[in-house]
Design a protein around this motif. Structure first.
Motif, PDB file in Angstrom:
ATOM      1  N   LYS A 272       0.821  -1.214   0.000  1.00  0.00           N
ATOM      2  CA  LYS A 272       0.000   0.000   0.000  1.00  0.00           C
ATOM      3  C   LYS A 272       0.852   1.259   0.000  1.00  0.00           C
ATOM      4  O   LYS A 272       0.603   2.190  -0.781  1.00  0.00           O
ATOM      5  CB  LYS A 272      -0.923  -0.025   1.224  1.00  0.00           C
ATOM      6  N   GLN A 273       1.841   1.319   0.865  1.00  0.00           N
ATOM      7  CA  GLN A 273       2.647   2.533   0.978  1.00  0.00           C
ATOM      8  C   GLN A 273       3.348   2.868  -0.329  1.00  0.00           C
ATOM      9  O   GLN A 273       3.431   4.025  -0.730  1.00  0.00           O
ATOM     10  CB  GLN A 273       3.671   2.382   2.115  1.00  0.00           C
ATOM     11  N   THR A 274       3.845   1.838  -0.997  1.00  0.00           N
ATOM     12  CA  THR A 274       4.515   2.067  -2.283  1.00  0.00           C
ATOM     13  C   THR A 274       3.508   2.464  -3.344  1.00  0.00           C
ATOM     14  O   THR A 274       3.736   3.409  -4.119  1.00  0.00           O
ATOM     15  CB  THR A 274       5.258   0.792  -2.726  1.00  0.00           C
ATOM     16  N   LEU A 275       2.383   1.775  -3.389  1.00  0.00           N
ATOM     17  CA  LEU A 275       1.377   2.058  -4.408  1.00  0.00           C
ATOM     18  C   LEU A 275       0.764   3.443  -4.246  1.00  0.00           C
ATOM     19  O   LEU A 275       0.358   4.067  -5.231  1.00  0.00           O
ATOM     20  CB  LEU A 275       0.276   0.993  -4.346  1.00  0.00           C
ATOM     21  N   MET A 276       0.699   3.927  -3.025  1.00  0.00           N
ATOM     22  CA  MET A 276       0.141   5.260  -2.793  1.00  0.00           C
ATOM     23  C   MET A 276       1.013   6.349  -3.416  1.00  0.00           C
ATOM     24  O   MET A 276       0.556   7.471  -3.637  1.00  0.00           O
ATOM     25  CB  MET A 276      -0.011   5.512  -1.289  1.00  0.00           C
TER      26      MET A 276
END
Length: 531
Positions: A332-336
């Motif tokens: 999630k953190q990377t995709l955000m």
């Protein structure tokens, strides 16, 4: 020290031989200090114009500069030779890289990595700095740097080769299979972290310690620039690989590594002369981000256009898609950080509310789940029998609901409305399946026909239900228990009432009652055998 004595000291060290004692810096500290003092004295006399023998002084300085360049070369070579003899097992082979790679956040290997014998002691660094200062003062800094660069570059080359980084062209990348690319990416990620955080970082510090402000980063660029640029070129080529759903998370790891390293790369290559490197590094990160976005788009388009021509009893589509959803949440953190576009809108029979533009990942996750639900509903139409169709949907929808419930972060991401939508669909198909499966049995129990006839018909119809359900498998034990309980709640009360009415009848015999209430419950618990 008098000028004549200083010139004499320099003259005694006119040439070198293979004997280690022919090098000034191989001797005692007094010997080293004496030679450096002689160089300082001669240079001072030349600069101040007080040299009574100016030609002799200048000739001595030329000899000293040649000597000091050789001394620097010798010090670095001795250190490198010691490195080769004591640091043979510092880096494992490439197969170890792949097998020990866990996730993008794991840097234990990089933290434990030591540059080995290529690291210089503070004593050697002080000697090299002393040499560089004298050669710079005499206008021979270029010769000094040439000796330093050639030796340190060999150290980097040796370490780089031992990292087993595989180089390939931009034309090769799109044609390579994932089972070949994945280990290459893993090796690259570890190697890049080692190079930029350990090797290149050390070389940058070393250049600063030895040459100080006089370096202006040219030594560091000469030593590290080629291999640093090659690492970026490999990452650029990897960003051009063919997009496929199963490649997304490897690409995300690669993007995350490059993104995390970008501040460190910018700090290492921070001069005007290395501006092109910084630009290339930023372009690599942007290209990898674009590749990751295209891969997500490819997955969504594949899901949208998936051809449902066969009946999927093991809900493999559910497993694949939901596993994908959970991996999206884990990243999630990377995709955000990515600029995700909207999911494809054509051909879907559901509507979801798009969140704020800066937070599109939940929108994509919701879309994927609802698209999966829609596809399963289309697939269920392949069944001719309504009961079987709802049985298929019940199993698949339960799988989705259970997986979301088991991953609170996913449930939080999609929100209550989306989750309740899927849960409601599950409840509906479950209720419809139960109603269709038990409809005939329940209608008999509620009929007004004579009691004995009603009982015979019930026994016959219940036997048929037993036979039909012996062929059905409910993959999830929790759902299996829930269905059995629901069936028991639906059947046992009206059946108990029937038996109670029969018990009051004078013509009731044991032959008429095939199941007692407890036997009926036991029979229901045997529905959907697990073996």
């Amino acid at each position: 020290m008098a000028l004549g004595l200083a010139i004499g000291v320099i003259s005694r060290w006119r040439s070198t031989s293979d004997n280690k004692y022919s090098f000034v810096f191989s001797g005692e500290r007094d010997q080293i200090d004496q030679y450096l003092d002689a160089v300082d004295q001669i240079q001072c006399s030349i600069v101040s114009g007080t040299a009574y023998d100016e030609n002799g002084a200048k000739s001595a300085i030329q000899m000293a500069m040649l000597r000091l360049a050789n001394e620097m070369d010798n010090l670095l070579k001795l250190n490198a030779a010691a490195a080769r003899s004591t640091d043979n097992n510092n880096i494992p082979d490439s197969s170890t890289y792949s097998s020990t790679m866990t996730d993008s956040g794991s840097n234990s290997y990089v933290d434990d990595y030591e540059y080995g014998g290529s690291v210089l002691s503070e004593v050697i660094i002080d000697d090299l700095r002393s040499i560089a200062q004298r050669m710079n003062g005499a206008g021979y800094l270029g010769d000094c740097k040439k000796a330093f660069i050639s030796n340190r570059k060999r150290c980097i080359e040796a370490s780089y080769q031992r990292l087993h980084i595989q180089k390939f062209s931009s034309d090769d990348a799109p044609r390579m299979q994932w089972n070949m690319l994945e280990p290459i990416i893993k090796v690259w990620m570890k190697s890049a972290k080692i190079c930029f955080r350990k090797i290149f970082s050390y070389e940058k510090q070393l250049c600063g310690k030895i040459f100080g402000d006089d370096d202006d980063d040219d030594c560091f660029l000469e030593i590290s620039g080629d291999r640093a640029s090659e690492l970026l070129e490999i990452a650029t080529n990897l960003s051009g690989i063919k997009t496929a759903s199963e490649r997304l998370f490897g690409i995300l790891e690669l993007y995350k590594t490059c993104s995390d390293l970008l501040p460190e790369m910018n700090k290492l290559f921070d001069t005007q002369s290395s501006e092109s490197f910084r630009t290339k590094a930023e372009q690599v990160v942007a290209k990898l981000a674009g590749t990751a976005c295209m891969t997500i788009e490819k997955f969504e388009k594949d899901l949208l256009t998936a051809c449902m021509t066969s009946i999927d009893k093991s809900h493999s589509l559910c497993k694949y898609v939901m596993d994908y959803v959970f991996k999206l949440e884990q990243n999630k953190q990377t995709l955000m950080e990515l600029s995700l576009s909207n999911p494809p809108g054509n051909g879907v029979n559901f509507t979801i509310t798009e969140p704020q533009p800066q937070n599109k990942l939940p929108f994509h996750v919701m879309w994927i789940i609802m698209c999966l639900v829609s596809k399963l509903e289309c697939q269920a139409q392949l069944y001719k029998n309504d009961s079987t169709m709802n049985f298929h949907l019940m199993n698949n929808f339960f799988y989705i609901v259970k997986k979301i419930n088991g991953e609170p972060e996913v449930r939080e991401m999609i929100g209550d409305d989306c989750f309740e939508d899927v849960s409601s669909k599950f409840d509906q198909v479950k209720a419809k399946y139960l109603r269709l499966t038990l409809a005939r049995v329940l209608s008999i129990l509620q009929d007004k026909m004579p009691l004995k006839k009603r009982l015979r018909k019930f026994n016959a119809e219940f036997n048929k239900v037993q036979s039909d359900l012996e062929k059905c498998k409910v993959p999830d034990f929790q759902l299996l228990k829930d269905i059995r309980i629901s069936m028991e709640e639906m059947l046992v009360p009206p059946y108990s009432s029937l038996l109670e009415l029969l018990s009051k009848s004078s013509c009731l015999t044991a032959d008429h009652v095939k199941f007692s209430v407890e036997e009926l419950k036991s029979a229901i618990q045997g529905f959907f055998p697990s073996t």
